[in-house]
Design a protein around this motif. Structure first.
Motif, PDB file in Angstrom:
ATOM      1  N   ARG A   1       0.731  -1.149  -0.022  1.00 58.39           N
ATOM      2  CA  ARG A   1      -0.123  -0.133   0.004  1.00 58.39           C
ATOM      3  C   ARG A   1       0.815   1.314   0.023  1.00 58.39           C
ATOM      4  N   SER A   2       2.038   1.195   0.815  1.00 57.11           N
ATOM      5  CA  SER A   2       2.966   2.364   0.876  1.00 57.11           C
ATOM      6  C   SER A   2       4.289   1.915   1.342  1.00 57.11           C
ATOM      7  N   LEU A   3       5.325   2.106   0.600  1.00 60.60           N
ATOM      8  CA  LEU A   3       6.668   1.939   0.811  1.00 60.60           C
ATOM      9  C   LEU A   3       7.420   3.084   1.019  1.00 60.60           C
ATOM     10  N   LEU A   4       8.087   3.230   2.218  1.00 57.90           N
ATOM     11  CA  LEU A   4       8.982   4.208   2.534  1.00 57.90           C
ATOM     12  C   LEU A   4      10.558   3.738   2.510  1.00 57.90           C
TER      13      LEU A   4
ATOM     14  N   LEU B   1       5.693   4.812  -3.335  1.00 56.13           N
ATOM     15  CA  LEU B   1       6.928   4.917  -2.918  1.00 56.13           C
ATOM     16  C   LEU B   1       7.622   6.069  -2.622  1.00 56.13           C
ATOM     17  N   ARG B   2       8.275   6.288  -1.550  1.00 55.36           N
ATOM     18  CA  ARG B   2       9.068   7.705  -1.076  1.00 55.36           C
ATOM     19  C   ARG B   2      10.299   7.051  -0.550  1.00 55.36           C
ATOM     20  N   PHE B   3      11.280   8.146  -0.901  1.00 57.74           N
ATOM     21  CA  PHE B   3      12.666   7.689  -0.555  1.00 57.74           C
ATOM     22  C   PHE B   3      12.989   8.927   0.611  1.00 57.74           C
ATOM     23  N   GLU B   4      13.744   8.641   1.605  1.00 57.94           N
ATOM     24  CA  GLU B   4      13.945   9.655   2.675  1.00 57.94           C
ATOM     25  C   GLU B   4      15.411   9.136   3.215  1.00 57.94           C
ATOM     26  N   VAL B   5      16.166  10.158   3.455  1.00 52.42           N
ATOM     27  CA  VAL B   5      17.594  10.008   4.422  1.00 52.42           C
ATOM     28  C   VAL B   5      17.289   9.614   5.535  1.00 52.42           C
TER      29      VAL B   5
END
Length: 233
Positions: free
Chosen positions: A84-87, A111-115
């Protein structure tokens, strides 16, 4: 839940300006090698694809999923459609910058990318149905502390899905001679040397229950243990 979980620094985490020297050196190492890391081919593609199929079978479109140590995002791009959601997170801003470029070239919903540093971030109390940790648990500063944060991030019944090089299963000359030499010349990061048994024991100490332990390699001895554990509930 109506929106994706958010990350927050743990209470004891240092602000960015006060990152410990060892942590800053680790970030510099991964930032420096990010372009080469992104360009390198997968050494055992068949084993990698086996892992992806197994992970896909463990995920569902209803799940909120966290990945730590995502590197330049290749695996996250493959896994996001099954969630459903991937961080997806990584300690290296340069790695995440490349991941953002890949996401722009391959738009992937949810899909989100974070440091984020797996050693120093709280990923939300009971916020995720699954946590993915591929080729990263041997790179954290403290295995038990990192697993404690990941266990906290899981909802009851959630899965920790990991694949980890267990360096203690290699010829002792590699982790105790070759790796220190490579570190001395800036060719390797700090690594933890443990066996699959130690890894499983550390997970159990955090209250997780073993689901499976497998090896997916197709080229000789496989030191990368694929271990899945569940948070009770």
């Amino acid at each position: 839940m109506s929106s994706s979980p958010a990350m927050t620094p743990v209470a004891s985490a240092a602000p960015a300006a006060a990152v410990p020297a060892s942590g800053a050196a680790r970030v510099r190492f991964w930032d420096r090698i990010a372009p080469k890391y992104a360009a390198d081919s997968i050494a055992d593609l068949a084993g990698y694809e086996t892992t992806l199929r197994r992970v896909q079978g463990l995920l569902s479109p209803s799940q909120y999923v966290l990945e730590i140590g995502c590197g330049t995002g290749s695996t996250a791009l493959r896994m996001a459609p099954f969630t459903r959601s991937l961080l997806a997170t990584d300690v290296s801003p340069a790695m995440i910058a490349i991941a953002h470029q890949r996401l722009a070239a391959q738009p992937t919903p949810h899909l989100r990318f974070e440091v984020a540093d797996a050693d120093a971030m709280a990923f939300g109390q009971g916020a995720y149905d699954a946590v993915l940790a591929f080729n990263v648990l041997h790179l954290v500063s403290d295995l038990d502390a990192a697993l404690a944060l990941l266990a906290q991030a899981l909802r009851p019944g959630g899965l920790l899905i990991s694949k980890t090089p267990c360096l203690a299963e290699m010829n002792p000359l590699v982790p105790h001679v070759a790796v220190p030499l490579m570190r001395a010349i800036g060719m390797a990061p700090p690594v933890l040397c443990f066996s699959e048994q130690r890894l499983q024991s550390a997970m159990v100490q955090q209250g997780l229950q073993m689901v499976c332990a497998e090896r997916h390699g197709t080229r000789g001895k496989d030191i990368r243990a694929f271990v899945v554990a569940r948070k009770p509930g």
